[in-house]
Design an enzyme around this catalytic site. Structure first.
Site, mmCIF file in Angstrom:
data_model
loop_
_atom_site.group_PDB
_atom_site.id
_atom_site.type_symbol
_atom_site.label_atom_id
_atom_site.label_comp_id
_atom_site.label_asym_id
_atom_site.label_seq_id
_atom_site.Cartn_x
_atom_site.Cartn_y
_atom_site.Cartn_z
ATOM 1 N N ASP A 198 1.154 -1.287 -0.183
ATOM 2 C CA ASP A 198 0.039 0.054 0.319
ATOM 3 C C ASP A 198 0.424 1.090 -0.047
ATOM 4 O O ASP A 198 2.394 1.214 0.702
ATOM 5 C CB ASP A 198 -0.663 0.168 1.252
ATOM 6 C CG ASP A 198 -2.426 1.049 1.206
ATOM 7 O OD1 ASP A 198 -2.909 1.245 0.038
ATOM 8 O OD2 ASP A 198 -1.952 1.721 2.375
ATOM 9 N N ARG A 199 -0.023 2.247 -0.339
ATOM 10 C CA ARG A 199 1.198 3.351 -0.668
ATOM 11 C C ARG A 199 1.268 4.436 0.650
ATOM 12 O O ARG A 199 1.632 4.369 1.882
ATOM 13 C CB ARG A 199 0.909 4.787 -1.775
ATOM 14 C CG ARG A 199 2.055 5.530 -1.546
ATOM 15 C CD ARG A 199 1.602 6.341 -2.963
ATOM 16 N NE ARG A 199 0.453 7.668 -2.117
ATOM 17 C CZ ARG A 199 0.068 8.156 -3.068
ATOM 18 N NH1 ARG A 199 -0.072 8.837 -4.434
ATOM 19 N NH2 ARG A 199 -0.759 9.642 -2.158
ATOM 20 N N ASP A 200 -0.310 4.669 1.429
ATOM 21 C CA ASP A 200 0.406 5.848 2.721
ATOM 22 C C ASP A 200 -0.172 5.135 3.546
ATOM 23 O O ASP A 200 -0.924 4.265 4.334
ATOM 24 C CB ASP A 200 -1.636 6.909 2.320
ATOM 25 C CG ASP A 200 -1.786 7.951 0.626
ATOM 26 O OD1 ASP A 200 -0.490 7.465 0.198
ATOM 27 O OD2 ASP A 200 -2.655 8.002 0.417
ATOM 28 N N CYS A 255 -16.349 -0.085 -8.887
ATOM 29 C CA CYS A 255 -15.587 -1.270 -9.696
ATOM 30 C C CYS A 255 -14.928 -1.727 -9.155
ATOM 31 O O CYS A 255 -15.500 -2.310 -7.851
ATOM 32 C CB CYS A 255 -14.101 0.131 -10.236
ATOM 33 S SG CYS A 255 -13.525 0.594 -8.203
ATOM 34 N N ARG A 279 -10.980 -1.192 -6.445
ATOM 35 C CA ARG A 279 -11.297 -0.233 -4.873
ATOM 36 C C ARG A 279 -10.379 -1.282 -4.301
ATOM 37 O O ARG A 279 -11.872 -2.377 -3.713
ATOM 38 C CB ARG A 279 -12.585 0.603 -4.889
ATOM 39 C CG ARG A 279 -11.989 1.217 -3.199
ATOM 40 C CD ARG A 279 -13.095 2.063 -3.669
ATOM 41 N NE ARG A 279 -13.160 2.582 -1.303
ATOM 42 C CZ ARG A 279 -12.347 3.233 -1.315
ATOM 43 N NH1 ARG A 279 -11.700 3.925 -2.669
ATOM 44 N NH2 ARG A 279 -12.444 3.846 -0.127
ATOM 45 N N LYS A 281 -3.696 -0.938 6.539
ATOM 46 C CA LYS A 281 -5.184 -1.403 6.793
ATOM 47 C C LYS A 281 -6.023 -3.042 6.723
ATOM 48 O O LYS A 281 -5.458 -3.481 5.784
ATOM 49 C CB LYS A 281 -5.847 -0.068 5.551
ATOM 50 C CG LYS A 281 -6.388 1.005 6.382
ATOM 51 C CD LYS A 281 -7.565 1.572 5.595
ATOM 52 C CE LYS A 281 -7.998 3.541 5.533
ATOM 53 N NZ LYS A 281 -8.703 3.699 4.543
#
Ligand code: MG
Ligand code: ZN
Length: 191
Positions: free
Chosen positions: A8-10, A104, A107, A134
Protein backbone atom coordinates in the site's frame (compact mmCIF):
# COMPACT_ATOMS: atom_id res chain seq x y z
CA UNK A 1 6.52 -15.95 -13.59
CA UNK A 2 7.80 -13.37 -11.12
CA UNK A 3 7.08 -13.15 -7.42
CA UNK A 4 6.08 -9.75 -6.06
CA UNK A 5 5.55 -7.87 -2.88
CA UNK A 6 2.63 -5.47 -3.10
CA UNK A 7 2.76 -2.41 -0.87
CA UNK A 8 0.00 0.00 0.00
CA UNK A 9 1.24 3.58 -0.46
CA UNK A 10 -0.15 5.85 2.27
CA UNK A 11 0.86 4.83 5.79
CA UNK A 12 3.27 2.20 4.44
CA UNK A 13 5.68 3.75 1.91
CA UNK A 14 4.83 7.40 2.56
CA UNK A 15 3.41 8.96 5.69
CA UNK A 16 -0.38 8.94 5.89
CA UNK A 17 -2.05 12.34 5.44
CA UNK A 18 -5.65 12.75 4.32
CA UNK A 19 -5.92 12.73 0.53
CA UNK A 20 -2.28 13.50 -0.22
CA UNK A 21 -2.22 15.70 -3.33
CA UNK A 22 0.86 17.93 -3.04
CA UNK A 23 4.43 16.67 -3.52
CA UNK A 24 5.48 18.91 -0.61
CA UNK A 25 3.41 16.64 1.70
CA UNK A 26 5.36 13.52 0.79
CA UNK A 27 7.57 12.00 3.50
CA UNK A 28 8.85 8.45 3.44
CA UNK A 29 7.75 6.20 6.30
CA UNK A 30 10.55 4.98 8.55
CA UNK A 31 12.46 2.11 6.89
CA UNK A 32 10.31 2.16 3.72
CA UNK A 33 13.33 2.33 1.41
CA UNK A 34 15.02 -0.50 3.33
CA UNK A 35 11.87 -2.64 3.07
CA UNK A 36 11.68 -2.08 -0.68
CA UNK A 37 15.36 -2.96 -1.06
CA UNK A 38 14.88 -6.12 1.03
CA UNK A 39 12.18 -7.32 -1.37
CA UNK A 40 14.34 -6.58 -4.41
CA UNK A 41 17.27 -8.37 -2.76
CA UNK A 42 14.96 -11.39 -2.35
CA UNK A 43 14.28 -11.29 -6.11
CA UNK A 44 10.78 -9.85 -5.90
CA UNK A 45 9.05 -7.14 -7.84
CA UNK A 46 7.86 -4.18 -5.76
CA UNK A 47 4.39 -3.00 -6.74
CA UNK A 48 2.42 -0.18 -5.12
CA UNK A 49 -1.36 -0.71 -5.04
CA UNK A 50 -3.36 2.19 -3.64
CA UNK A 51 -6.93 3.47 -3.44
CA UNK A 52 -6.93 7.12 -4.49
CA UNK A 53 -10.63 7.96 -4.42
CA UNK A 54 -9.74 11.63 -3.96
CA UNK A 55 -9.77 11.68 -7.76
CA UNK A 56 -13.40 10.47 -7.97
CA UNK A 57 -14.30 12.84 -5.15
CA UNK A 58 -12.84 15.80 -7.03
CA UNK A 59 -10.27 16.56 -4.33
CA UNK A 60 -7.32 16.29 -6.72
CA UNK A 61 -6.50 15.30 -10.29
CA UNK A 62 -4.52 12.59 -12.02
CA UNK A 63 -1.79 15.19 -12.63
CA UNK A 64 -1.59 15.83 -8.87
CA UNK A 65 -1.32 12.09 -8.26
CA UNK A 66 1.51 11.83 -10.82
CA UNK A 67 3.39 14.65 -9.09
CA UNK A 68 3.07 12.89 -5.71
CA UNK A 69 4.23 9.66 -7.36
CA UNK A 70 7.27 11.41 -8.82
CA UNK A 71 8.20 12.85 -5.41
CA UNK A 72 7.85 9.42 -3.76
CA UNK A 73 10.13 7.93 -6.43
CA UNK A 74 12.65 10.73 -5.99
CA UNK A 75 12.81 10.17 -2.21
CA UNK A 76 13.15 6.42 -2.66
CA UNK A 77 15.87 6.88 -5.29
CA UNK A 78 17.81 9.05 -2.85
CA UNK A 79 17.94 5.97 -0.62
CA UNK A 80 18.82 3.55 -3.39
CA UNK A 81 15.32 2.10 -3.76
CA UNK A 82 12.64 2.10 -6.42
CA UNK A 83 9.21 0.67 -7.11
CA UNK A 84 8.71 -1.39 -10.28
CA UNK A 85 5.14 -0.25 -10.90
CA UNK A 86 2.26 1.60 -9.29
CA UNK A 87 -1.41 0.74 -9.70
CA UNK A 88 -4.03 3.16 -8.46
CA UNK A 89 -7.80 2.96 -8.10
CA UNK A 90 -9.28 6.38 -8.86
CA UNK A 91 -12.85 5.32 -8.21
CA UNK A 92 -15.57 5.76 -5.64
CA UNK A 93 -19.24 5.03 -6.19
CA UNK A 94 -20.19 8.27 -4.41
CA UNK A 95 -17.67 10.33 -6.37
CA UNK A 96 -18.59 13.52 -8.21
CA UNK A 97 -16.37 13.07 -11.29
CA UNK A 98 -18.66 11.02 -13.55
CA UNK A 99 -16.04 8.83 -15.22
CA UNK A 100 -14.71 7.72 -11.83
CA UNK A 101 -17.98 7.61 -9.86
CA UNK A 102 -18.43 3.89 -10.32
CA UNK A 103 -18.54 0.75 -8.24
CA UNK A 104 -15.31 -0.57 -9.74
CA UNK A 105 -13.54 -3.90 -9.44
CA UNK A 106 -10.26 -2.41 -8.24
CA UNK A 107 -10.99 -0.52 -5.03
CA UNK A 108 -9.35 -2.56 -2.26
CA UNK A 109 -10.46 -4.92 -0.68
CA UNK A 110 -11.33 -5.94 -4.24
CA UNK A 111 -8.37 -7.53 -6.05
CA UNK A 112 -8.55 -5.68 -9.40
CA UNK A 113 -5.27 -3.78 -9.04
CA UNK A 114 -3.40 -6.98 -8.20
CA UNK A 115 -4.97 -8.85 -11.11
CA UNK A 116 -4.03 -6.07 -13.53
CA UNK A 117 -0.42 -6.05 -12.26
CA UNK A 118 -0.23 -9.83 -12.47
CA UNK A 119 -1.37 -9.78 -16.09
CA UNK A 120 0.94 -6.91 -17.11
CA UNK A 121 4.05 -8.23 -15.35
CA UNK A 122 3.50 -12.01 -15.31
CA UNK A 123 3.28 -12.17 -11.51
CA UNK A 124 2.67 -15.37 -9.59
CA UNK A 125 0.09 -14.06 -7.08
CA UNK A 126 0.01 -17.31 -5.12
CA UNK A 127 3.65 -16.71 -4.20
CA UNK A 128 3.35 -12.97 -3.59
CA UNK A 129 2.97 -10.78 -0.50
CA UNK A 130 0.90 -7.76 0.51
CA UNK A 131 1.86 -5.19 3.15
CA UNK A 132 -0.71 -2.59 4.23
CA UNK A 133 -1.85 -0.40 7.09
CA UNK A 134 -5.57 -1.31 6.85
CA UNK A 135 -7.56 -4.48 7.21
CA UNK A 136 -8.91 -3.84 3.70
CA UNK A 137 -5.36 -3.94 2.28
CA UNK A 138 -4.83 -7.39 3.76
CA UNK A 139 -8.26 -8.54 2.56
CA UNK A 140 -7.36 -7.35 -0.93
CA UNK A 141 -4.15 -9.39 -0.82
CA UNK A 142 -6.09 -12.43 0.34
CA UNK A 143 -8.77 -11.88 -2.32
CA UNK A 144 -5.98 -11.74 -4.91
CA UNK A 145 -4.63 -15.07 -3.64
CA UNK A 146 -1.40 -13.78 -2.07
CA UNK A 147 0.31 -16.24 0.25
CA UNK A 148 1.49 -13.75 2.87
CA UNK A 149 -0.09 -10.58 4.22
CA UNK A 150 1.23 -8.14 6.79
CA UNK A 151 -0.21 -5.23 8.76
CA UNK A 152 2.06 -2.39 9.82
CA UNK A 153 1.19 -0.25 12.81
CA UNK A 154 2.01 3.01 11.04
CA UNK A 155 -0.59 5.22 9.33
CA UNK A 156 -4.11 3.81 9.89
CA UNK A 157 -2.45 0.71 11.32
CA UNK A 158 -2.47 2.22 14.79
CA UNK A 159 -6.20 1.50 15.12
CA UNK A 160 -6.85 -1.52 12.91
CA UNK A 161 -8.38 -4.69 14.26
CA UNK A 162 -7.32 -7.72 12.25
CA UNK A 163 -8.67 -10.50 14.46
CA UNK A 164 -10.39 -11.90 11.37
CA UNK A 165 -7.01 -12.43 9.68
CA UNK A 166 -5.08 -14.60 12.15
CA UNK A 167 -2.49 -15.61 9.56
CA UNK A 168 -1.34 -12.00 9.12
CA UNK A 169 2.07 -10.77 10.16
CA UNK A 170 1.30 -7.94 12.62
CA UNK A 171 4.30 -5.71 13.29
CA UNK A 172 5.31 -2.12 13.90
CA UNK A 173 6.96 -1.03 10.68
CA UNK A 174 7.31 -1.97 7.04
CA UNK A 175 10.89 -3.26 7.24
CA UNK A 176 9.97 -5.67 10.04
CA UNK A 177 6.97 -6.74 7.97
CA UNK A 178 9.15 -7.42 4.91
CA UNK A 179 11.71 -9.37 6.91
CA UNK A 180 9.05 -11.43 8.68
CA UNK A 181 7.26 -12.35 5.44
CA UNK A 182 10.56 -13.43 3.90
CA UNK A 183 11.57 -15.37 7.04
CA UNK A 184 8.27 -17.28 7.12
CA UNK A 185 8.79 -18.17 3.48
CA UNK A 186 12.29 -19.53 4.17
CA UNK A 187 10.91 -21.53 7.05
CA UNK A 188 8.04 -23.05 5.05
CA UNK A 189 10.37 -23.94 2.16
CA UNK A 190 12.72 -25.91 4.46
CA UNK A 191 9.94 -27.75 6.28
MG1 MG B 1 -2.84 3.11 3.64
ZN1 ZN C 1 -11.21 1.27 -8.92
Amino acid sequence: MRQACFFDRDGVIIEEADYIHDPAQVRLCPFAAEAVRAMHDAGRLVIVVSNQSGIARGYFTEADLKAVDARMNELLAAEGAHVDATYYCYHHKKGIIPEYAIDCDCRKPKPGLFLRAAKDLDIDLANSFMIGDKESDLEAGINAGCKGVALVRTGHGVHQNIEKIPQAVDVGDVLTAAKELLAREDKSSTE
